[in-house]
Design a protein around this motif. Structure first.
Motif, mmCIF file in Angstrom:
data_model
loop_
_atom_site.group_PDB
_atom_site.id
_atom_site.type_symbol
_atom_site.label_atom_id
_atom_site.label_comp_id
_atom_site.label_asym_id
_atom_site.label_seq_id
_atom_site.Cartn_x
_atom_site.Cartn_y
_atom_site.Cartn_z
ATOM 1 N N ARG A 137 39.967 -0.456 34.091
ATOM 2 C CA ARG A 137 39.989 -1.685 34.745
ATOM 3 C C ARG A 137 39.713 -2.882 33.942
ATOM 4 O O ARG A 137 40.043 -3.727 33.651
ATOM 5 C CB ARG A 137 39.459 -1.741 36.160
ATOM 6 C CG ARG A 137 39.366 -3.015 36.736
ATOM 7 C CD ARG A 137 38.128 -3.106 37.841
ATOM 8 N NE ARG A 137 36.853 -2.749 37.234
ATOM 9 C CZ ARG A 137 35.954 -2.308 37.807
ATOM 10 N NH1 ARG A 137 35.727 -1.985 38.891
ATOM 11 N NH2 ARG A 137 34.740 -2.265 37.068
ATOM 12 N N LEU A 140 41.782 -2.816 30.193
ATOM 13 C CA LEU A 140 43.100 -3.242 30.049
ATOM 14 C C LEU A 140 43.115 -4.825 29.450
ATOM 15 O O LEU A 140 43.822 -5.146 28.732
ATOM 16 C CB LEU A 140 43.976 -3.006 31.173
ATOM 17 C CG LEU A 140 44.613 -1.681 31.378
ATOM 18 C CD1 LEU A 140 45.096 -1.527 32.795
ATOM 19 C CD2 LEU A 140 45.711 -1.530 30.224
ATOM 20 N N PRO A 141 42.407 -5.639 30.049
ATOM 21 C CA PRO A 141 42.143 -6.792 29.661
ATOM 22 C C PRO A 141 41.774 -7.164 28.172
ATOM 23 O O PRO A 141 42.038 -8.189 27.541
ATOM 24 C CB PRO A 141 41.076 -7.863 30.803
ATOM 25 C CG PRO A 141 41.149 -6.821 32.005
ATOM 26 C CD PRO A 141 41.272 -5.482 31.473
ATOM 27 N N GLU A 144 44.697 -6.638 26.077
ATOM 28 C CA GLU A 144 45.726 -7.833 26.008
ATOM 29 C C GLU A 144 44.795 -9.045 25.394
ATOM 30 O O GLU A 144 45.479 -9.825 24.446
ATOM 31 C CB GLU A 144 45.773 -8.217 27.678
ATOM 32 C CG GLU A 144 46.760 -7.179 28.287
ATOM 33 C CD GLU A 144 46.622 -7.313 29.812
ATOM 34 O OE1 GLU A 144 47.353 -6.816 30.410
ATOM 35 O OE2 GLU A 144 45.775 -8.259 30.295
ATOM 36 N N VAL A 160 53.491 -2.402 28.920
ATOM 37 C CA VAL A 160 52.553 -1.690 29.368
ATOM 38 C C VAL A 160 53.019 -1.060 30.634
ATOM 39 O O VAL A 160 53.442 -1.118 31.609
ATOM 40 C CB VAL A 160 51.305 -2.505 30.016
ATOM 41 C CG1 VAL A 160 50.244 -1.492 30.507
ATOM 42 C CG2 VAL A 160 50.833 -3.355 28.843
ATOM 43 N N LEU A 173 45.935 -1.920 39.457
ATOM 44 C CA LEU A 173 45.931 -2.079 38.011
ATOM 45 C C LEU A 173 47.357 -2.214 37.542
ATOM 46 O O LEU A 173 47.679 -3.217 36.857
ATOM 47 C CB LEU A 173 45.227 -0.954 37.508
ATOM 48 C CG LEU A 173 43.832 -0.990 37.557
ATOM 49 C CD1 LEU A 173 43.118 0.193 36.960
ATOM 50 C CD2 LEU A 173 43.039 -2.095 36.769
ATOM 51 N N ARG A 176 48.837 -5.588 38.618
ATOM 52 C CA ARG A 176 47.927 -6.830 37.744
ATOM 53 C C ARG A 176 48.647 -6.809 36.200
ATOM 54 O O ARG A 176 48.695 -7.743 35.487
ATOM 55 C CB ARG A 176 46.486 -6.696 37.913
ATOM 56 C CG ARG A 176 45.913 -7.868 37.044
ATOM 57 C CD ARG A 176 44.035 -7.668 37.268
ATOM 58 N NE ARG A 176 43.738 -7.820 38.372
ATOM 59 C CZ ARG A 176 43.451 -9.015 39.023
ATOM 60 N NH1 ARG A 176 43.852 -10.156 38.431
ATOM 61 N NH2 ARG A 176 42.980 -8.959 40.330
ATOM 62 N N HIS A 177 48.655 -5.541 35.776
ATOM 63 C CA HIS A 177 48.996 -5.356 34.513
ATOM 64 C C HIS A 177 50.375 -4.686 34.005
ATOM 65 O O HIS A 177 50.452 -5.072 32.865
ATOM 66 C CB HIS A 177 47.717 -4.374 33.536
ATOM 67 C CG HIS A 177 46.306 -4.975 33.702
ATOM 68 N ND1 HIS A 177 45.994 -6.162 33.012
ATOM 69 C CD2 HIS A 177 45.406 -4.904 34.606
ATOM 70 C CE1 HIS A 177 44.819 -6.504 33.230
ATOM 71 N NE2 HIS A 177 44.442 -5.746 34.174
ATOM 72 N N ASP A 179 54.057 -3.328 33.185
ATOM 73 C CA ASP A 179 55.481 -3.836 33.244
ATOM 74 C C ASP A 179 56.217 -2.614 33.748
ATOM 75 O O ASP A 179 57.761 -2.802 34.281
ATOM 76 C CB ASP A 179 55.883 -4.072 31.886
ATOM 77 C CG ASP A 179 55.157 -5.092 31.146
ATOM 78 O OD1 ASP A 179 55.379 -6.269 31.550
ATOM 79 O OD2 ASP A 179 54.296 -4.902 30.422
#
Length: 262
Positions: A137, A140-141, A144, A160, A173, A176-177, A179
């Motif tokens: 969690r 991942l930001p 990016e 992703v 997750l 939020r993140h 594809d």
């Protein structure tokens, strides 16, 4: 088929990098691309997951760099990268580099990790499943953010893929993140997880249709087992092949014929 898929059906193959010489992996990559596979995956471990525990095995990301040069059409990636093994800024830079080597064909598949032997023998802290998910969690930001700072930038928005099905943390997750979401579950569980994912997407204000649904290609005739999964929302099917079978791609051929018949 009774349901029109939400997006084009894609077929992947996971060439599990165990119990084989690298020459066999190289040949299988070339064959998979020639056959028409959409994606070729490996996995991110340091030892075989089954069979002889100390059998032959190869590292994930150096292999992806080689595949990026070897291939020209298929997308490539790990199913999945273990987030615990590398600093997230390094993961971002590695992914950006393979993205460029491949002319924009990398998928960043990532998960929180689970295979304790990898951790113990390579000196990583295993911790708890919840702790590893919390780390994913937080990381991942950072991946990016690093992509936004790199020069040159990635050639595209690197897709992703998040693998897993934990309802409280993993699927949030994904919402939020990701594809692409890869589910390791059976049909009924997959249907239930879809509903949970839709709830997280609603909470975060994201359209769940933006996320491609990926599953392992089940055994059996694709014409028999595929339609129900498509009806449930899956559009990416990945065939797993182990090196101890010399990468027999018979099942991949069956799934490709099914895809091409739709």
């Amino acid at each position: 088929m009774t349901t029109t898929p939400s997006r084009p059906i894609r077929i992947g193959v996971q060439l599990q990098p165990q119990h084989a010489d690298y020459a066999a992996i190289r040949r299988a990559v070339a064959e998979a691309e020639d056959l028409g596979a959409d994606i070729v995956f490996n996995w991110d471990h340091f030892f075989p997951l089954y069979g002889e525990p100390d059998g032959k095995h190869y590292e994930c990301w150096t292999m992806l760099g080689a595949w990026a040069e070897q291939t020209s059409r298929v997308e490539i990636g790990a199913l999945v990268t273990c987030n615990s093994y590398r600093n997230p800024e390094l993961v971002a830079d590695m992914a950006r580099t393979v993205d460029h080597i491949s002319d924009g064909r990398l998928i960043l598949g990532i998960g929180s990790g689970w295979f304790q032997r990898d951790y113990d023998e390579y000196g990583y802290e295993f911790g708890t499943a919840g702790g590893r998910l919390n780390q994913l969690r937080d990381d991942l930001p950072r991946v990016e953010d690093r992509w936004a700072k790199l020069n040159p930038a990635p050639t595209r928005k690197i897709p992703v893929l998040v693998g897993g099905g934990g309802e409280k943390k993993t699927l949030r997750l994904v919402a939020r993140h990701a594809d692409i979401w890869h589910s390791f579950s059976d049909l009924e569980t997959f249907r239930h997880k879809q509903e949970v994912l839709a709830g997280h997407c609603a909470d975060l204000g994201r359209d769940p249709a933006e996320i491609e649904r990926s599953v392992g290609a089940p055994d059996g005739d694709p014409a028999d087992v595929g339609p129900a999964l498509v009806e449930a929302g899956a559009t990416l099917f990945t065939v797993g092949v182990d090196g101890d079978r010399d990468y027999d791609l018979t099942q991949l051929r069956s799934w490709l014929r099914w895809r091409d018949s739709l």
